[in-house]
Design an enzyme around this catalytic site. Structure first.
Site, short mmCIF file in Angstrom:
data_model
loop_
_atom_site.label_atom_id
_atom_site.label_comp_id
_atom_site.label_asym_id
_atom_site.label_seq_id
_atom_site.Cartn_x
_atom_site.Cartn_y
_atom_site.Cartn_z
N LEU A 205 0.86 -1.19 0.00
CA LEU A 205 0.00 0.00 0.00
C LEU A 205 0.89 1.24 0.00
O LEU A 205 1.73 1.38 0.89
CB LEU A 205 -0.83 -0.03 1.29
CG LEU A 205 -2.09 0.82 1.36
CD1 LEU A 205 -3.16 0.27 0.42
CD2 LEU A 205 -2.63 0.85 2.79
N HIS A 206 0.73 2.11 -1.00
CA HIS A 206 1.53 3.34 -0.96
C HIS A 206 0.92 4.51 -1.70
O HIS A 206 1.47 5.60 -1.68
CB HIS A 206 2.93 3.08 -1.51
CG HIS A 206 2.95 2.94 -3.02
ND1 HIS A 206 2.53 1.81 -3.67
CD2 HIS A 206 3.33 3.81 -4.00
CE1 HIS A 206 2.64 1.99 -4.98
NE2 HIS A 206 3.13 3.19 -5.20
N ARG A 207 -0.22 4.33 -2.38
CA ARG A 207 -0.80 5.43 -3.15
C ARG A 207 -1.20 6.57 -2.23
O ARG A 207 -1.87 6.33 -1.20
CB ARG A 207 -2.07 4.98 -3.86
CG ARG A 207 -1.86 3.98 -4.91
CD ARG A 207 -1.63 4.59 -6.27
NE ARG A 207 -0.98 3.58 -7.09
CZ ARG A 207 0.08 3.77 -7.86
NH1 ARG A 207 0.61 4.97 -7.97
NH2 ARG A 207 0.60 2.80 -8.54
N ARG A 240 6.48 5.90 2.55
CA ARG A 240 5.39 6.89 2.66
C ARG A 240 4.33 6.41 3.65
O ARG A 240 3.82 7.16 4.48
CB ARG A 240 4.75 7.08 1.27
CG ARG A 240 3.50 7.94 1.26
CD ARG A 240 2.83 7.90 -0.11
NE ARG A 240 3.54 8.64 -1.13
CZ ARG A 240 3.46 9.95 -1.33
NH1 ARG A 240 2.67 10.69 -0.57
NH2 ARG A 240 4.15 10.54 -2.28
N ASP A 284 -2.24 -1.64 -3.95
CA ASP A 284 -2.68 -0.51 -4.77
C ASP A 284 -1.60 -0.17 -5.80
O ASP A 284 -1.63 0.89 -6.42
CB ASP A 284 -3.04 0.71 -3.91
CG ASP A 284 -1.89 1.20 -3.05
OD1 ASP A 284 -0.77 0.68 -3.16
OD2 ASP A 284 -2.12 2.14 -2.25
#
Ligand code: UD1
Length: 363
Positions: A205-207, A240, A284
């Site tokens: 997950l990083h968006r 992030r 994502d």
């Protein structure tokens, strides 16, 4: 002899240029110059990919580092211009949709250098995604557009781009997967982490849409809390995301979930091995939607759209959005469905060879 400057900056770029550089090296008519923008710089996000994928050390590193979109894009432009003026390549080749991609073509085009975009034509039709802006900018000014599947041709046509610039070549990320599958199989990550094949879920997950907004991230975490009661989840955490989960961010403590294992970002081979042995992947990422399609592993994409629709129609991907109940429903559906998907046309490990042939013809 044509001189091509290959430009890469972020983790997914490295996976793509690995195959392209190998194919170019085999061709005596091509001289390659590798420029790393420095967008990603941590060992786990950059150097480890160079080592594992046997990518030659960059000839030049612009060392731009992190920053706002404007800062990062502007710094890449400022630092790349003198490099291109000095080395005078015949063409600049960029991959993907990161800030390094768009910044580099802007510089090259204005210096009158021909530009080639690998992975052109992808569209999520969601202009709140920074990558969508990078895609539109890059494609609208590039000279040669190399697309991975026929939907790219349609998207570019709709934007008024002449067919003569567009070539369907397949998927270079899959070239790298095919070349490294055997090596990844030898990774001991599954035993090292005390896992059993097909008895865990793998999560990334990083968006910004998912991890920069507290309510969205909370919804996703609520779904993970339920899923980990049923199946252990392995979650290599992107920097992030780590920042936003921490006390300096939203202060979401995931350590209370006993079956959710947070780990550092993994190298390419370990991650590929973990993906191949997973029961299901939640993500994502763009590239992972493609890789799971080839591996035949069910993939839940935690987004409302995808720029890679072929992974939905032909592959193993499902778009489930970011609402807790929708993720859980997608999880249940995916586990009860035995469809293993099929390999999209030209995702055969030979995209880079096709690209080299086209480059020799058009340059
Ligand atoms: C970038 C790309 C995204 C891609 C992703 C893959 C853009 C607009 N986004 O997003 O399309 O899917 O890379 O990872 O280009 N950081 C580190 N070490 C690093 C790099 C970053 O710790 O080597 C941290 C920094 O705190 C940085 C944050 O991660 O501020 C985000 O990095 P950034 O490159 O801005 O965006 P990504 O989220 O990685």
């Amino acid at each position: 002899m044509v001189k091509i400057a290959h430009i890469a900056g972020a983790r997914p770029n490295f996976v793509k240029i690995a195959s392209l550089l190998k194919a170019c090296q085999k061709e005596p008519g091509i001289e390659s110059l590798l420029v790393h923008t420095g967008q990603h710089y941590s060992h786990s996000m950059s150097q480890s990919f160079f080592e594992e994928l046997d990518i030659p050390q960059p000839d030049i590193n612009l060392e731009v580092g992190s920053g706002s979109h404007a800062y990062q894009t502007a710094e890449i432009m400022k630092r790349l211009e003198p490099v291109l003026l000095e080395h005078k390549p015949d063409a600049v080749l960029v991959v993907g949709d990161v800030n390094s991609t768009a910044a580099s073509v802007l510089v090259a085009v204005k210096l009158g250098i021909r530009t080639i975009h690998v992975e052109a034509g992808l569209r999520s039709f969601d202009r709140t995604m920074p990558e969508e802006i990078n895609r539109i900018v890059t494609d609208s000014i590039s000279d040669v557009l190399l697309v991975s599947d026929p939907s790219g041709v349609e998207n570019l046509r709709r934007e008024g781009i002449d067919d003569s610039k567009v070539f369907v070549v397949g998927n270079v990320m899959i070239d790298t997967l095919e070349r490294n599958k055997e090596k990844a199989d030898a990774s001991d990550i599954v035993t090292r982490m005390n896992l059993d094949s097909k008895e865990y879920a793998l999560m990334t997950l990083h968006r910004p849409h998912n991890v920069d907004q507290e309510d969205v991230l909370q919804n996703i975490v609520a779904a993970l809390a339920k899923i980990q009661n049923d199946l252990q989840i392995i979650f290599p955490v992107h920097p992030r995301t780590k920042k936003n989960l921490s006390a300096d961010g939203f202060g979401l403590n995931l350590n209370t979930l006993p079956n959710l294992r947070l780990i550092e970002p993994l190298g390419y081979l370990d991650f590929l091995k973990l993906m191949s042995e997973a029961k299901i992947v939640l993500t994502d990422s763009g590239g992972i939607q493609e890789e799971t399609t080839i591996l035949g592993i069910p993939c839940l994409t935690l987004r409302d759209n995808t720029e890679r629709p072929i992974t939905l129609t032909e592959g193993t991907n499902r778009l489930v959005g970011t609402k807790t109940d929708d993720i859980l429903a997608g999880y249940r559906d995916a586990l009860s469905d035995s469809c293993s998907g099929k390999r999209p046309d030209l995702w055969d490990g030979k995209a880079a060879d096709r690209i080299v042939k086209i480059l020799l013809e058009v340059l």
